[in-house]
Design an enzyme around this catalytic site. Structure first.
Site, PDB file in Angstrom:
ATOM      1  N   ASP A   1      43.384  48.944  36.608  1.00 15.28           N
ATOM      2  CA  ASP A   1      44.820  49.162  36.733  1.00 15.28           C
ATOM      3  C   ASP A   1      45.430  49.826  35.507  1.00 15.28           C
ATOM      4  O   ASP A   1      46.623  50.108  35.492  1.00 15.28           O
ATOM      5  CB  ASP A   1      45.541  47.835  36.994  1.00 15.28           C
ATOM      6  CG  ASP A   1      45.327  46.822  35.870  1.00 15.28           C
ATOM      7  OD1 ASP A   1      44.578  47.126  34.929  1.00 15.28           O
ATOM      8  OD2 ASP A   1      45.916  45.731  35.952  1.00 15.28           O
TER       9      ASP A   1
ATOM     10  N   ASP B   1      37.357  44.796  36.844  1.00 15.64           N
ATOM     11  CA  ASP B   1      38.157  44.685  35.634  1.00 15.64           C
ATOM     12  C   ASP B   1      38.797  43.300  35.677  1.00 15.64           C
ATOM     13  O   ASP B   1      39.367  42.910  36.687  1.00 15.64           O
ATOM     14  CB  ASP B   1      39.226  45.771  35.618  1.00 15.64           C
ATOM     15  CG  ASP B   1      40.095  45.692  34.386  1.00 15.64           C
ATOM     16  OD1 ASP B   1      39.548  45.544  33.290  1.00 15.64           O
ATOM     17  OD2 ASP B   1      41.332  45.773  34.532  1.00 15.64           O
TER      18      ASP B   1
ATOM     19  N   THR C   1      41.434  41.730  34.394  1.00 14.53           N
ATOM     20  CA  THR C   1      42.863  41.581  34.648  1.00 14.53           C
ATOM     21  C   THR C   1      43.239  42.204  35.982  1.00 14.53           C
ATOM     22  O   THR C   1      42.946  43.369  36.240  1.00 14.53           O
ATOM     23  CB  THR C   1      43.684  42.246  33.521  1.00 14.53           C
ATOM     24  OG1 THR C   1      43.265  41.709  32.278  1.00 14.53           O
ATOM     25  CG2 THR C   1      45.160  41.989  33.725  1.00 14.53           C
TER      26      THR C   1
END
Length: 774
Positions: A528, A296, A298
Site C-alpha cells: 500500500d 506486506d 501493514t
C-alpha cells in the site's frame, strides 16, 4: 494572484473557460465505441460475412441461419462487456484518490480532473503528481521519477524546483503550484505509458490466440482447395458453395474467444460487487495461478492502525524529557504516516520550529530534524546506529519477541540524509500493531489451497515473525534480517529457506520477487506504500489497498476498494472458476473445429459431396456447444488449476473429432453403398451421429455430474431430437422414421458412448500422456 491563498472561485472558473483544466484519470475500460468496433470488426466475422454473401448467391436463404448465430454471439459479447464496463467505471470512481487543494484561504478535496492551472496542491508522502508543477513550500522532499526516467533512486527537491506528472513523493510534504495541466502535462505526452508497466500475461488467452492464428492460416486456403475439388468432381456451383461454406463454418470456433472474454468480464463485474477493482482482466487468471503470496505486514496482516504502547528511557534520561523530545521531533518533521499519527495523538506539540528536515524514507527507515534544541531523529535503531551495542540489541530483541515495533529517539551531531555523525540513543519507542479481523481465516484458506505465504516487511524480523505467528502463518519462525546481509546477497537461497523477511528495502523486495520467479513460481505481492512499488511492478500479480498511496494503486493489477484483504478470496475463486471452466468447455468448440478440418482434407480426395450444409450445423452448434458452454462457464468451480490447458482440452476434443470422422466415413461409404442412401439421407445421419458424439463429449465435460448438469445434458439432447421430429424441413433434414435408415443408424447410436470411451482411453491416456502440451 496571492500564491499563499490559492485561487478564488472566479479565477478557477476563468481557467476552466480557457481550457486550462486537468484531465480525468485514464479509464480502465474500453469506450463504448471501442467495444462495438473490437467485437464487430474481427477476422471471423469477416469470413462469416463473405460466406453469407456466397450462400446468398445460391438462393438457399435458410442456409444463412449460421449468420444469426454469429450475430447473437457478437451481441452477447457487446452486452456483457458494456455491463461490466459500467460496474467497473463506478468502482473506479470510488477508488480514485482525491487531492487537497488550497483555494481562497481554505483547503478543499477534489478529483484530479477538477485541478486547474495555478492551483496549489498540498502533497504528502505517497502522492502521485497528476500535473506538472513548481514547488512553492516544503521542508524537504524526495521524489521518485522511476516511472518516467527508469531510475529508482529518489531525487531530493526543495522550494523552487520543478516536478513532473507521473512522479510521486517518497518522503516529505510540499505545496506545489500546477504549471501544466491536461494535454500539456508531461504524463499525457507519454500517452498513458507512465501509468502502466507490462500488460498482464494470460496463459489462457495466449493459448487460445495461438489456436486462432493457426486457424486463420488454415481456413481460407483449405476452403479454396475444397471448393475447387468439388467443382472438379462435377458438383454444381451451388453444391460446392454450400459444402465449402459448411466446412469453413465448422472450422471457426465461434464463441470460444467470446466466451473467454465474457467470462473474464463477468468475473470483473462480480469482483466489483465485492469491492475489488480489476485494472486488467487477464490478472484475474493470473492470481488464480499464484502459488507464492508476498504479504506486506501493514494492511494485510495488521489493520494498519498503530498505537503508542510505551516509551523506555535509557540510562540518564527521564520519561518526561523523552516525551517532550519525541513530541517536538515528530511534529517538527511533519510526517503524515501511521507512526507519526500514533505519536501525535498522545503527545502534545511543543511547537518547535525546524531549520532542516530529513523526511522519512523507506530506504533510510528514519526521519530527522534540526531545531534550536539540537538534531534529533526517530527511526529503526539498526539504521540510526551503524552498530547497535550488544546490551541494547538484546533489549530491543526482547521487545520485538513480545511483538512490539521498536523505534528509537536519538540525538545526532549532523543532520544529513547520508550522514548523522555521532549518534546517541536517548530512548526506545514501543509501537503496537493490531491484527486485522479475519486474518487467521483468510491465511488458513490460502495455505489450504497450496499458496505459500511469505511476509516481507521493513520492520524488525522478530516483531514481524511474532505478528505472523499470531495470524497463523506457517513456518514464520524461519525469519531473516535483510539489513544484516551486506551487498552480495544470494536471493535464490534466501527464498528457499525463509518465510519472514524483515528490514527489507524496496530494492530488496523486488529482488526477492525475482528470485521466486526464477524458481518457477507465480508470485502475487500486496502493498500500500511507495516502498512496495518496485515489488508490485515486478510481481506477476500486484494487489494494492485503496487506502494506500496513489503511486501503489497506479501500477497494481487489483485495488481493494475497502482495503479489506479478505476480498482476495473472491479474486482467487473467480480466477479459478474462469480458467477451470474455460479449460472444460473449450474442448466442445475444438471438437467441431478438428472434425471440420479433418473432413475438409478427406473430402478433397473424395467424389461424394461434403456431408453437411451450413443450416445443418446450426443444431449441432447451438444445442451441443453454444447454450451448454455459456451455462457451464458460469458454474462454481474452485479446484486448483492444472496448468495443462491444451492437454485437458485435447483429452476430450481429439477422441470426439476421431469419433465424428469415423461415423461420417461409415455413413458415407457404407450407408451410401450398402443401404443405397442418397445424399440428403446420409447428410441427415451425419448430423444425427455428430450431434450424438458431441452430446457424449458434453456429458464428459460436465463431470462431476449433479442434477443441474444431468438436466442440462438431457434438455439439450431432447431439444436436438425434437429438431429431427418437428423441424426437419427447416434444417434440410430427412425423416429418420424410416426402417431402412433406422436399421443402419440405431446400432451406430448405441455404439457412440462405448466407442467414445474406447477412443478416449487409447488417445487420451496413451498418446496424449506422452506429449508435453502447454
Amino acid at each position: 494572484m496571492a500564491i499563499a491563498k490559492g485561487l478564488t472561485a472566479e479565477q478557477v472558473q476563468q481557467r476552466i473557460d480557457a481550457g486550462q483544466q486537468n484531465e480525468p484519470a485514464p479509464s480502465l475500460t474500453r469506450s463504448i465505441k471501442q467495444i462495438f468496433r473490437d467485437n464487430l470488426l474481427t477476422w471471423f466475422n469477416l469470413i462469416n460475412l463473405v460466406l453469407g454473401a456466397l450462400v446468398l448467391i445460391t438462393g438457399s436463404y435458410k442456409n444463412e441461419l449460421f449468420l444469426g448465430v454469429a450475430i447473437v454471439n457478437t451481441a452477447i459479447g457487446i452486452f456483457q462487456e458494456i455491463r461490466s464496463k459500467r460496474q467497473i467505471d463506478k468502482m473506479s470512481l470510488l477508488s480514485e484518490s482525491t487531492y487537497e487543494i488550497r483555494r481562497a484561504d481554505s483547503v478543499v478535496e477534489v478529483h484530479q480532473d477538477a485541478i486547474v492551472q495555478d492551483d496549489l496542491l498540498i502533497l504528502q508522502r505517497g502522492d502521485q503528481l497528476p500535473v506538472d508543477g513548481l514547488i512553492i513550500e516544503t521542508k524537504g522532499i524526495e521524489v521518485d521519477e522511476s516511472q518516467i526516467t527508469g531510475e529508482a533512486t529518489p531525487i531530493a527537491k526543495t522550494a523552487g524546483d520543478t516536478v513532473v506528472s507521473g512522479s510521486f513523493l517518497v518522503s516529505g510534504q510540499a505545496v506545489v503550484q500546477a504549471t501544466h495541466v491536461g494535454v500539456k502535462s508531461f504524463i499525457n505526452t507519454l500517452s498513458g505509458e507512465v501509468q502502466s508497466g507490462e500488460s498482464s500475461n494470460s496463459q489462457l488467452l495466449n493459448t487460445i490466440n495461438r489456436i486462432i492464428k493457426i486457424l486463420t492460416i488454415v481456413i481460407v486456403p483449405l476452403g479454396a482447395v475444397l471448393f475447387v475439388s468439388r467443382i472438379l468432381n462435377h458438383s454444381t456451383i451451388n453444391q460446392a458453395i454450400l459444402g465449402t461454406t459448411a466446412a469453413m463454418i465448422g472450422m471457426i470456433p465461434e464463441g470460444l474467444v467470446l466466451l473467454t472474454s465474457v467470462s473474464l468480464a463477468v468475473s470483473a463485474m462480480n469482483l466489483a460487487r465485492h469491492r475489488v477493482l480489476v485494472r486488467e482482466l487477464p490478472a484475474i487468471e493470473g492470481l488464480a495461478r499464484v502459488d507464492v503470496l508476498g504479504l506486506d505486514k501493514t494492511g494485510t496482516i495488521t489493520s494498519g492502525k498503530l498505537q503508542l504502547s510505551k516509551i523506555v528511557p535509557l540510562p540518564g534520561q527521564s520519561l518526561d524529557r523523552l516525551k517532550a523530545l519525541i513530541a517536538g521531533t515528530s511534529n517538527a518533521i511533519g510526517d503524515d504516516n501511521e507512526t507519526a499519527r500514533a505519536l501525535s495523538s498522545v503527545l502534545p506539540d511543543p511547537g518547535w520550529q525546524p531549520t532542516k528536515v530529513v523526511p522519512f524514507s523507506s530506504a533510510r527507515k528514519w526521519s530527522g530534524v534540526s531545531v534550536s534544541q539540537g538534531n534529533y531523529v526517530i527511526g529503526a535503531p539498526e539504521f540510526v546506529l551503524k552498530q547497535v551495542p550488544v546490551s541494547l540489541a538484546n533489549q530491543i530483541e526482547g521487545y520485538a519477541v513480545d511483538g512490539y515495533r521498536v523505534l528509537c529517539i536519538a540525538q545526532t551531531s549532523v543532520m544529513d540524509a547520508n550522514n548523522l555523525g555521532d549518534v546517541t540513543i536517548l530512548g526506545l519507542i514501543l509501537i503496537e500493531d493490531e491484527i486485522r479481523d479475519n486474518a487467521i481465516e483468510t491465511f488458513r484458506y490460502f495455505q489450504n489451497q497450496d499458496v505459500v505465504l511469505k511476509v516481507i516487511s521493513g520492520d524488525n524480523p522478530t516483531t514481524v515473525a511474532n505478528i505472523a505467528s499470531r495470524a497463523g502463518i506457517k513456518n514464520c519462525s524461519q525469519s531473516i534480517d535483510m539489513s544484516s546481509l551486506g551487498d552480495n546477497i544470494d536471493y535464490d537461497q534466501l527464498v528457499a529457506n525463509y518465510t519472514v523477511f524483515g528490514r527489507v528495502t524496496p530494492t530488496q523486495k523486488k529482488q526477492l520477487v525475482k528470485a521466486w520467479q526464477r524458481a518457477g513460481r507465480t508470485v502475487a505481492m500486496t502493498g500500500d506504500g511507495v516502498n512496495d512499488i518496485l515489488a508490485l511492478r515486478q510481481a506477476d500479480c500486484g494487489i494494492a489497498m485503496a487506502s494506500g498511496s496513489e503511486a501503489a494503486k497506479s501500477i497494481a493489477d487489483f485495488v481493494l476498494v475497502d482495503s479489506n484483504f479478505d476480498a482476495m478470496l473472491n479474486v482467487l475463486n473467480e480466477g479459478r472458476r474462469v480458467v477451470n471452466n474455460i479449460e472444460r468447455v473449450a474442448s466442445l468448440f475444438l471438437v467441431k473445429t478438428m472434425y471440420s478440418v479433418a473432413l475438409s482434407l478427406i473430402f478433397i480426395f473424395m467424389n461424394n459431396g461434403y456431408p453437411f450444409q451450413p443450416i445443418q450445423l446450426t443444431p449441432i452448434s447451438v444445442m451441443t456447444v453454444g447454450i451448454p458452454t455459456f451455462i457451464l462457464a458460469l458454474e462454481p468451480n474452485y479446484q486448483r488449476i492444472s496448468g495443462q490447458f491444451m492437454k485437458q482440452v485435447m483429452v476430450i476434443a481429439a477422441p470426439g473429432a476421431i469419433c465424428v470422422v469415423t461415423y461420417i466415413l461409415l455413413i458415407d461409404l457404407v450407408g451410401g453403398v450398402q443401404f443405397n442412401l442418397n445424399y440428403a439421407e446420409t447428410s441427415t445421419l451425419s448430423v444425427l451421429l455428430t450431434g450424438a458424439v458431441c452430446l457424449v463429449a458434453l456429458l464428459m465435460v460436465a463431470r462431476p455430474l449433479n442434477r443441474l448438469k444431468i438436466s442440462l445434458v438431457l434438455l439439450m439432447g431432447g431439444c436436438f431430437t425434437l429438431i429431427f421430429v418437428f423441424f426437419g424441413n427447416l434444417f434440410s433434414l430427412e425423416s429418420i422414421f424410416s426402417w431402412q435408415m433406422a436399421l443402419f443408424y440405431l446400432p451406430l447410436l448405441v455404439s457412440v458412448y462405448p466407442f467414445f470411451y474406447i477412443v478416449q482411453e487409447v488417445v487420451g491416456k496413451r498418446i496424449l500422456a506422452r506429449i508435453n502440451w502447454r
